[in-house]
Design an enzyme around this catalytic site. Structure first.
Site, PDB file in Angstrom:
ATOM      1  N   THR A  81     -52.672  37.247  18.315  1.00 26.17           N
ATOM      2  CA  THR A  81     -51.501  38.136  18.286  1.00 26.17           C
ATOM      3  C   THR A  81     -51.197  38.534  16.850  1.00 26.17           C
ATOM      4  O   THR A  81     -51.029  39.730  16.548  1.00 26.17           O
ATOM      5  CB  THR A  81     -50.279  37.438  18.933  1.00 26.17           C
ATOM      6  OG1 THR A  81     -50.687  36.866  20.168  1.00 26.17           O
ATOM      7  CG2 THR A  81     -49.145  38.419  19.175  1.00 26.17           C
ATOM      8  N   ASP A  89     -45.816  34.574  12.745  1.00 13.38           N
ATOM      9  CA  ASP A  89     -46.803  33.683  13.357  1.00 13.38           C
ATOM     10  C   ASP A  89     -46.756  33.839  14.876  1.00 13.38           C
ATOM     11  O   ASP A  89     -45.801  34.402  15.433  1.00 13.38           O
ATOM     12  CB  ASP A  89     -46.525  32.223  12.931  1.00 13.38           C
ATOM     13  CG  ASP A  89     -47.772  31.355  13.014  1.00 13.38           C
ATOM     14  OD1 ASP A  89     -48.781  31.789  13.596  1.00 13.38           O
ATOM     15  OD2 ASP A  89     -47.738  30.219  12.488  1.00 13.38           O
ATOM     16  N   GLY A  90     -47.753  33.317  15.532  1.00 17.57           N
ATOM     17  CA  GLY A  90     -47.807  33.339  16.990  1.00 17.57           C
ATOM     18  C   GLY A  90     -47.349  32.005  17.555  1.00 17.57           C
ATOM     19  O   GLY A  90     -46.910  31.118  16.822  1.00 17.57           O
ATOM     20  N   ASP A 107     -48.019  29.335  21.370  1.00 19.70           N
ATOM     21  CA  ASP A 107     -48.669  29.150  22.670  1.00 19.70           C
ATOM     22  C   ASP A 107     -47.658  29.022  23.801  1.00 19.70           C
ATOM     23  O   ASP A 107     -47.949  29.323  24.950  1.00 19.70           O
ATOM     24  CB  ASP A 107     -49.558  27.902  22.620  1.00 19.70           C
ATOM     25  CG  ASP A 107     -50.598  28.044  21.531  1.00 19.70           C
ATOM     26  OD1 ASP A 107     -51.407  28.969  21.627  1.00 19.70           O
ATOM     27  OD2 ASP A 107     -50.573  27.259  20.568  1.00 19.70           O
ATOM     28  N   GLU A 161     -49.757  25.678   9.569  1.00 20.71           N
ATOM     29  CA  GLU A 161     -48.661  26.506  10.079  1.00 20.71           C
ATOM     30  C   GLU A 161     -47.306  25.809   9.902  1.00 20.71           C
ATOM     31  O   GLU A 161     -46.309  26.447   9.573  1.00 20.71           O
ATOM     32  CB  GLU A 161     -48.894  26.842  11.563  1.00 20.71           C
ATOM     33  CG  GLU A 161     -50.034  27.832  11.755  1.00 20.71           C
ATOM     34  CD  GLU A 161     -50.418  28.049  13.198  1.00 20.71           C
ATOM     35  OE1 GLU A 161     -50.908  29.135  13.498  1.00 20.71           O
ATOM     36  OE2 GLU A 161     -50.244  27.142  14.031  1.00 20.71           O
ATOM     37  N   LYS A 208     -46.268  33.675  27.326  1.00 20.83           N
ATOM     38  CA  LYS A 208     -45.967  32.495  26.503  1.00 20.83           C
ATOM     39  C   LYS A 208     -44.560  31.939  26.748  1.00 20.83           C
ATOM     40  O   LYS A 208     -44.240  30.849  26.279  1.00 20.83           O
ATOM     41  CB  LYS A 208     -46.098  32.844  25.021  1.00 20.83           C
ATOM     42  CG  LYS A 208     -47.417  33.470  24.606  1.00 20.83           C
ATOM     43  CD  LYS A 208     -48.541  32.497  24.678  1.00 20.83           C
ATOM     44  CE  LYS A 208     -49.864  33.008  24.170  1.00 20.83           C
ATOM     45  NZ  LYS A 208     -49.910  33.404  22.787  1.00 20.83           N
TER      46      LYS A 208
HETATM   47  C1  5RP Z   1     -52.749  28.656  15.984  1.00 21.58           C
HETATM   48  C2  5RP Z   1     -51.498  28.979  16.682  1.00 21.58           C
HETATM   49  C3  5RP Z   1     -51.373  30.351  17.250  1.00 21.58           C
HETATM   50  O1  5RP Z   1     -50.299  30.983  16.658  1.00 21.58           O
HETATM   51  C4  5RP Z   1     -51.189  30.245  18.727  1.00 21.58           C
HETATM   52  O2  5RP Z   1     -52.300  29.520  19.243  1.00 21.58           O
HETATM   53  C5  5RP Z   1     -51.112  31.598  19.388  1.00 21.58           C
HETATM   54  O3  5RP Z   1     -52.341  32.231  19.308  1.00 21.58           O
HETATM   55  P1  5RP Z   1     -52.632  33.577  20.099  1.00 21.58           P
HETATM   56  O4  5RP Z   1     -51.755  34.620  19.490  1.00 21.58           O
HETATM   57  O5  5RP Z   1     -54.110  33.805  19.880  1.00 21.58           O
HETATM   58  O6  5RP Z   1     -52.317  33.323  21.548  1.00 21.58           O
HETATM   59  O7  5RP Z   1     -50.589  28.204  16.812  1.00 21.58           O
HETATM   60  O8  5RP Z   1     -52.778  27.310  15.617  1.00 21.58           O
END
Ligand code: 5RP
Length: 224
Positions: free
Chosen positions: A31, A83-84, A86, A105, A123
């Site tokens: 993302t 940041d993204g 999960d 992170e 999410k």
């Molecule tokens: C990496 C993370 C990512 O921000 C999380 O996994 C989300 O990733 P994506 O946007 O690919 O779903 O915590 O350690």
């Protein structure tokens, strides 16, 4: 709008908060990738920022986009991090680490004045730990002894990548993916896990996000 489009609109929306001269934390994942592309475009149009990447993967993409990079040593305070995540609950608590970058992170998050999280609608969850296994980074030495202790808290965990080909993080460690049946008190579990010798850090982020931008099939939504 499909999931990929949802990621893109959320990530691009977050870049609207980026101001000239900012020190920016650059998150990791598919993302945030769209935010990095957008930042590259903004830099080509004259934006002046310095990025601090949360992973080697992000560093590589940022360099491809000509985003100037620095470190926490040179720039200990970050004005904004994008940041993204999960999994995100209604209190803006997060599970992170799907991309194995959770330690850096969390260090970057800790140094950030403001954190904007970008996600697609899949999410968002009622209770953390119900849709995603919690990543826990552990050192390799005695990892299976550490896993036994971790399992006393979560019940069951898997070594990411498996014993034949375990994933090695940017920090040279392993990841245990812990299968909770929900984490209703994430602040407590975050501390309990980090208290186990051999655990470097876990992917629970409590009370750190200032805003979550969610790409949905009907456009952008916010939680803050
Ligand atoms: C990496 C993370 C990512 O921000 C999380 O996994 C989300 O990733 P994506 O946007 O690919 O779903 O915590 O350690």
């Amino acid at each position: 709008m499909n999931i990929e489009q949802q990621k893109k609109i959320a990530a691009e929306k977050a870049t609207e908060e980026v101001k000239n001269g900012m020190i920016l934390g650059l998150g990791t994942g598919s993302t945030v990738y769209y935010a990095l592309l957008k930042l590259g475009e903004m830099i080509r149009d004259g934006l002046n920022i310095i990025g601090i990447p949360t992973s080697e993967g992000t560093e590589k993409i940022a360099l491809e986009q000509n985003i100037p990079l620095s470190t926490l040593t040179t720039h200990p305070t970050i004005e904004l991090t994008i940041d993204g995540a999960d999994e995100v609950d209604a209190k803006l608590n997060l599970i992170k680490g799907g991309g194995a970058a959770l330690v850096r992170e969390k260090i970057i998050a800790n140094a950030s004045k403001r954190i904007v999280i970008v996600v697609d609608e899949s999410k968002v969850s009622q209770v953390l730990g119900t849709t995603f296994s919690l990543p826990v980074e552990v050192i390799r030495f005695g990892w299976d002894a550490t896993q036994r202790e971790v399992n006393r808290i979560c019940g069951k965990s898997d070594l990411r990548g498996g014993i034949e080909d375990p994933l090695i993080t940017d920090n040279g460690n392993y990841i245990l993916d812990c299968h909770f049946e929900g984490i209703p008190e994430p602040d407590k579990i975050e501390l309990q896990l980090n208290n186990i010798p051999g655990v470097v850090e876990n992917g629970i982020f409590v009370d750190r996000a200032d805003k979550v931008i969610i790409g949905t099939s009907n456009g952008i939504k916010y939680m803050e």
